[in-house]
Design a protein around this motif. Structure first.
Motif, short mmCIF file in Angstrom:
data_model
loop_
_atom_site.label_atom_id
_atom_site.label_comp_id
_atom_site.label_asym_id
_atom_site.label_seq_id
_atom_site.Cartn_x
_atom_site.Cartn_y
_atom_site.Cartn_z
N ASN A 15 47.35 42.33 101.50
CA ASN A 15 46.24 43.62 101.20
C ASN A 15 46.83 44.81 100.43
O ASN A 15 47.98 45.65 100.79
CB ASN A 15 45.95 44.51 102.44
N GLU A 16 47.11 45.33 99.02
CA GLU A 16 47.52 45.46 98.27
C GLU A 16 47.28 47.00 98.51
O GLU A 16 48.03 47.91 98.40
CB GLU A 16 46.95 45.50 96.29
N ARG A 17 46.06 47.46 98.59
CA ARG A 17 45.62 49.33 99.42
C ARG A 17 46.99 49.75 100.53
O ARG A 17 47.37 50.21 100.33
CB ARG A 17 44.14 49.01 98.71
N GLN A 18 46.54 48.60 101.30
CA GLN A 18 47.14 49.23 102.41
C GLN A 18 48.44 49.01 102.33
O GLN A 18 49.53 50.22 102.25
CB GLN A 18 46.88 48.43 103.01
N ALA A 19 49.27 48.03 101.76
CA ALA A 19 50.79 47.75 101.55
C ALA A 19 51.05 49.06 101.20
O ALA A 19 52.05 49.68 100.83
CB ALA A 19 50.78 46.83 101.19
N VAL A 20 50.17 49.83 99.49
CA VAL A 20 51.09 50.75 98.46
C VAL A 20 50.20 51.92 98.92
O VAL A 20 51.59 53.07 99.65
CB VAL A 20 50.09 50.73 97.69
N GLY A 21 49.93 51.85 100.24
CA GLY A 21 49.49 53.33 100.97
C GLY A 21 50.77 53.01 102.20
O GLY A 21 51.43 54.59 102.03
N ARG A 22 51.02 51.93 102.67
CA ARG A 22 52.41 52.31 103.75
C ARG A 22 53.44 52.79 102.43
O ARG A 22 54.19 53.50 103.11
CB ARG A 22 52.66 51.06 103.90
N LEU A 23 54.19 51.93 101.82
CA LEU A 23 55.20 52.16 100.63
C LEU A 23 54.96 53.91 100.63
O LEU A 23 56.41 54.43 100.65
CB LEU A 23 54.99 51.13 99.61
N THR A 24 54.20 54.31 99.68
CA THR A 24 54.21 55.86 98.90
C THR A 24 54.01 56.57 100.77
O THR A 24 55.02 57.70 99.98
CB THR A 24 52.42 55.78 98.43
N ASP A 25 54.04 56.27 101.78
CA ASP A 25 53.73 57.64 103.11
C ASP A 25 55.36 57.33 103.31
O ASP A 25 55.77 58.45 104.03
CB ASP A 25 52.92 56.81 103.91
N MET A 26 55.77 56.46 103.18
CA MET A 26 57.26 56.17 103.55
C MET A 26 58.06 57.50 102.45
O MET A 26 58.88 58.19 103.16
CB MET A 26 58.03 54.60 103.33
N SER A 34 61.07 50.43 105.48
CA SER A 34 61.03 48.71 104.65
C SER A 34 59.73 48.33 105.02
O SER A 34 59.06 48.50 106.30
CB SER A 34 62.22 48.09 105.16
N ILE A 35 59.20 47.21 104.11
CA ILE A 35 57.99 46.97 104.13
C ILE A 35 58.49 45.74 102.91
O ILE A 35 59.27 45.33 102.05
CB ILE A 35 57.21 47.67 103.32
N GLU A 36 57.45 43.98 103.23
CA GLU A 36 57.53 42.54 102.81
C GLU A 36 57.35 42.70 101.86
O GLU A 36 55.93 44.02 101.60
CB GLU A 36 57.51 42.32 103.88
N TYR A 37 57.48 42.77 100.54
CA TYR A 37 56.87 42.33 99.57
C TYR A 37 55.45 41.62 99.65
O TYR A 37 54.85 42.15 98.79
CB TYR A 37 57.82 41.77 98.67
N GLU A 38 55.45 40.34 100.34
CA GLU A 38 53.70 40.03 100.65
C GLU A 38 53.04 40.51 101.19
O GLU A 38 52.14 40.20 101.64
CB GLU A 38 54.43 38.47 101.92
N GLU A 39 53.26 41.58 102.00
CA GLU A 39 51.63 42.11 102.05
C GLU A 39 51.65 42.94 101.09
O GLU A 39 49.88 43.20 101.16
CB GLU A 39 52.73 43.69 102.88
N PHE A 40 51.86 43.35 100.22
CA PHE A 40 51.20 43.85 98.57
C PHE A 40 50.10 42.10 99.14
O PHE A 40 49.22 42.73 97.96
CB PHE A 40 51.88 43.80 97.74
N GLY A 41 50.08 41.03 98.68
CA GLY A 41 49.34 40.13 98.16
C GLY A 41 48.00 39.93 99.65
O GLY A 41 46.99 39.54 99.59
N VAL A 77 61.92 40.37 97.48
CA VAL A 77 61.10 40.49 96.47
C VAL A 77 61.32 39.54 95.85
O VAL A 77 62.97 39.30 95.55
CB VAL A 77 61.34 42.03 95.36
N PRO A 78 60.85 39.08 94.65
CA PRO A 78 61.74 37.69 94.12
C PRO A 78 62.14 38.65 92.63
O PRO A 78 62.36 39.32 92.10
CB PRO A 78 60.47 36.97 93.46
N THR A 79 63.78 36.84 92.51
CA THR A 79 64.61 38.03 91.31
C THR A 79 64.50 37.11 89.99
O THR A 79 65.72 37.37 89.59
CB THR A 79 65.70 37.65 92.28
#
Length: 342
Positions: free
Chosen positions: A75-86, A66-73, A98-100
């Motif tokens: 450092n987006e590139r780093q957060a996307v990297g973590r997400l895609t690697d997971m 899991s990764i927190e949505y606030e991480e994308f705000g 994630v806001p609903t």
């Protein structure tokens, strides 16, 4: 000293210690190729693919998924990297917080990976149960685990779900934990390895026996893949499972032949493994948590539910996902080595 194959005859070349200098006939342009780059092609080998050890999962899921949505705000590139690697390694990932208030936030999250793929159901989806759509996913009935898009030549590589809300007006409220609709995930690659160990003949049958699939429940829709595919598609070395196609609801007529009964026996064995309690990761999705998973590897389903669920999400192309994963997890030189062998 390296030696070029006899059938390579450029206009002029100079073999050096570090590589090959070539002058081309049509414009006298000079090109230089280092030996690290040429070695792969001289030997007739493919560029070395990414060395990604997969982490199988069972009923406990993954501790690091899991990764927190606030991480994308931040450092987006780093957060996307973590997400895609997971997703690449574990098979799935959860984005929490994630806001609903609007489905557009989820759509924007997915597009941080790559564009959303359109199908005959549309692009980004935001739906409630609707029988008019002629698909079991749009009912409140239980769904056994399956992969999507078995009827496409190129099934979507990545799929996402976000439960925006789940209520039961008839009962005066209720919560997700009492209304049902729990998510089911099974690591299809892990199940296939168990099948290989326990019944090699069944594994080989599911990797070789090809059958038709189709999507033809909606008016004006008659989709089938470019050719027949097996349940388990193996890599070029015929060793590792590369993609799984498993959805009994999409199957056509199984071809009749001397291996037909062997296929049914193998299908039954794989089905039994997929239902084992220790393999099924069952959990309750809640508003604010987006599930993103590898549709070529992970089978998904759900338990029956009551009330009204609003789900949004979408499909992403496999190639574009892998491109984004590479570019957020590796340097330029390593990417070139993986893709073209340089």
């Amino acid at each position: 000293m390296h030696k070029l194959p006899d059938n390579i005859q450029p206009s002029r070349w100079k073999v050096g210690e570090n590589g090959l200098e070539v002058q081309w006939l049509h414009d006298s342009h000079l090109s230089f190729y280092n030996w690290d780059f040429l070695e792969t092609y001289i030997k007739g080998e493919r560029p070395e693919p990414e060395n990604v050890p997969l982490k199988y999962f069972g009923a406990a899921g993954h501790p690091d998924s899991s990764i927190e949505y606030e991480e994308f705000g931040k450092n987006e590139r780093q957060a996307v990297g973590r997400l895609t690697d997971m997703i690449r390694r574990n098979g799935f990932a959860l984005v929490t917080g994630v806001p609903t208030e609007t489905a557009a936030t989820t759509e924007d999250l997915l597009e941080k990976i790559t564009f959303i793929r359109r199908t005959h159901y549309g692009g980004f989806y935001d739906f409630i149960p609707d029988l008019a759509l002629a698909d079991a996913a749009y009912t409140n009935e239980p769904l056994p685990v399956h992969t999507d898009n078995t009827y496409f030549s190129d099934p979507a590589g990545i799929q996402a779900f976000h439960l925006l809300s789940h209520t039961d007006p008839s009962s005066g409220g209720g919560s997700e934990t009492t209304l049902g609709g729990e998510t089911l995930l099974v690591d299809g690659f892990y199940a296939a390895e168990l099948l290989r160990k326990e019944c090699p003949d069944s594994f080989n049958t599911l990797a070789s026996f090809r059958f038709p699939c189709h999507a033809s429940g909606n008016e004006g829709i008659a989709i089938s893949p470019d050719m027949l595919y097996p349940v388990l598609e193996l890599d070029l070395d015929q060793n590792t499972v590369h993609r799984i196609r498993w959805n009994p609801n999409d199957r056509g007529v199984i071809p009749l032949g001397e291996d037909t009964m062997k296929w049914y026996e193998a299908e039954k064995k794989y089905h039994e493994i997929l239902r084992r309690e220790e393999l099924v990761y069952q959990f309750q999705l809640k508003p604010g948590t987006v599930l993103i998973f590898d549709n070529w590897r992970v089978l998904h389903g759900r338990t029956a539910f009551t009330g009204m669920r609003r789900i949004c999400g979408g499909y992403l192309n496999r190639d574009d996902f892998i491109s984004r994963w590479r570019n957020t997890n590796f340097g330029k030189r390593e990417i070139f080595r993986q893709v073209i062998g340089e």
